[in-house]
Scaffold this motif. Structure first.
Motif, short mmCIF file in Angstrom:
data_model
loop_
_atom_site.label_atom_id
_atom_site.label_comp_id
_atom_site.label_asym_id
_atom_site.label_seq_id
_atom_site.Cartn_x
_atom_site.Cartn_y
_atom_site.Cartn_z
N GLY A 173 -5.32 47.07 -87.61
CA GLY A 173 -3.94 47.01 -88.08
C GLY A 173 -3.03 48.09 -87.52
N ARG A 174 -3.48 48.84 -86.52
CA ARG A 174 -2.63 49.85 -85.88
C ARG A 174 -1.76 49.20 -84.81
NH1 ARG A 174 -7.63 52.52 -85.73
NH2 ARG A 174 -7.71 51.96 -83.53
N ILE A 175 -0.56 49.71 -84.68
CA ILE A 175 0.37 49.17 -83.69
C ILE A 175 -0.05 49.65 -82.30
CG2 ILE A 175 2.77 49.19 -82.90
CD1 ILE A 175 3.58 49.56 -85.88
N ARG A 176 -0.32 48.69 -81.43
CA ARG A 176 -0.70 48.99 -80.04
C ARG A 176 0.50 48.87 -79.10
NH1 ARG A 176 -4.86 52.10 -80.07
NH2 ARG A 176 -6.60 51.20 -81.20
N ARG A 177 1.30 47.83 -79.30
CA ARG A 177 2.51 47.61 -78.49
C ARG A 177 3.61 47.15 -79.43
NH1 ARG A 177 -0.43 43.67 -75.24
NH2 ARG A 177 -2.11 44.88 -74.39
N ILE A 178 4.84 47.55 -79.08
CA ILE A 178 5.98 47.14 -79.90
C ILE A 178 7.19 47.04 -78.99
CG2 ILE A 178 6.47 49.53 -80.56
CD1 ILE A 178 7.41 48.39 -83.32
N THR A 179 7.95 45.97 -79.15
CA THR A 179 9.17 45.81 -78.35
C THR A 179 10.31 46.57 -79.02
OG1 THR A 179 9.84 43.80 -79.52
CG2 THR A 179 8.46 43.51 -77.54
N GLY A 180 11.35 46.81 -78.26
CA GLY A 180 12.52 47.51 -78.79
C GLY A 180 13.11 46.84 -80.02
N PRO A 181 13.32 45.52 -80.00
CA PRO A 181 13.87 44.86 -81.19
C PRO A 181 12.97 44.99 -82.42
CG PRO A 181 14.16 43.44 -79.28
CD PRO A 181 13.30 44.60 -78.85
N ALA A 182 11.65 44.98 -82.23
CA ALA A 182 10.74 45.15 -83.37
C ALA A 182 10.84 46.57 -83.91
CB ALA A 182 9.31 44.84 -82.95
N ALA A 183 10.94 47.54 -83.00
CA ALA A 183 11.08 48.93 -83.45
C ALA A 183 12.40 49.11 -84.20
CB ALA A 183 11.02 49.87 -82.25
N VAL A 240 12.37 52.54 -86.45
CA VAL A 240 11.75 53.67 -85.76
C VAL A 240 11.89 53.50 -84.26
CG1 VAL A 240 10.04 54.13 -87.56
CG2 VAL A 240 9.48 52.56 -85.72
N ALA A 241 11.67 54.57 -83.53
CA ALA A 241 11.61 54.48 -82.07
C ALA A 241 10.24 53.90 -81.69
CB ALA A 241 11.78 55.86 -81.46
N PRO A 242 10.16 53.14 -80.61
CA PRO A 242 8.87 52.54 -80.23
C PRO A 242 7.74 53.56 -80.12
CG PRO A 242 10.61 51.58 -78.91
CD PRO A 242 11.23 52.71 -79.70
N GLU A 243 8.03 54.71 -79.55
CA GLU A 243 6.97 55.72 -79.39
C GLU A 243 6.52 56.30 -80.73
OE1 GLU A 243 11.01 57.52 -78.57
OE2 GLU A 243 9.91 55.83 -77.75
#
Length: 179
Positions: free
Chosen positions: A97-107, A112-115
């Motif tokens: 359940g950890r975030i591996r990839r996230i797009t800008g709109p999802a962030a 939050v910021a993607p990083e």
């Protein structure tokens, strides 16, 4: 026997120029490269038989146009995928359940910021989306939304945003543990 003695391979190096142009340039630029390639071949080869030159050029044009179209389609599909992924909220989770990839709109949706979202548990943002939900989904159970029909995402500033979550397993999930 030298390469110059093998008449049917002299166009091969020119296909690379056509394909490279098709991948990075427009169709007009690709047609220009095809024309320049034929002119360069005719100038270097010095063909005396007009029919032989026309057949060779015609075959080169046909194969080049086919290769160019493949290149243009690959480029347009890549551009389309890039466009989708830069405009649609997509989050990729691992099996824990950890975030591996996230797009800008999802962030942006999570606030939050993607990083800052990378490697964090998704349940920090959607408390109802815990490991039990993820584990049952991984075992082929449908991703069932809460009774309200949507998930509640809590942004770091405390704001609550309703979202609809769709899930799918990536093809390499079993080997790499990704959701």
């Amino acid at each position: 026997m030298a390469l110059r003695d093998v008449d049917h391979v002299h166009y091969l190096p020119l296909f690379g120029a056509v394909m490279a142009t098709a991948l990075v340039g427009s169709r007009t630029a690709t047609l220009f490269v095809i024309g320049v390639s034929i002119a360069a071949d005719l100038a270097m080869k010095g063909r005396s038989d007009l029919f032989d030159a026309a057949v060779g050029a015609g075959l080169f044009i046909a194969v080049s146009l086919l290769l160019a179209e493949v290149g243009h389609r690959l480029t347009s599909r890549t551009a389309l995928l890039h466009s989708i992924l830069t405009s649609v909220p997509v989050v990729t989770l691992d099996d824990e359940g950890r975030i591996r990839r996230i797009t800008g709109p999802a962030a942006d949706l999570l606030g939050v910021a993607p990083e800052d979202a990378h490697e964090r548990p998704f349940s920090l943002f959607a408390p109802d989306f815990g490991e039990d939900i993820l584990a049952s989904f991984v075992k082929d159970a449908p991703l069932a939304a809460p009774p309200s029909g949507y998930w509640l995402v809590r942004r770091p500033n405390g704001e609550i945003v309703p979202v609809i979550i769709h899930g799918g397993l990536l093809a390499d999930f079993v080997e790499k543990g990704r959701f």
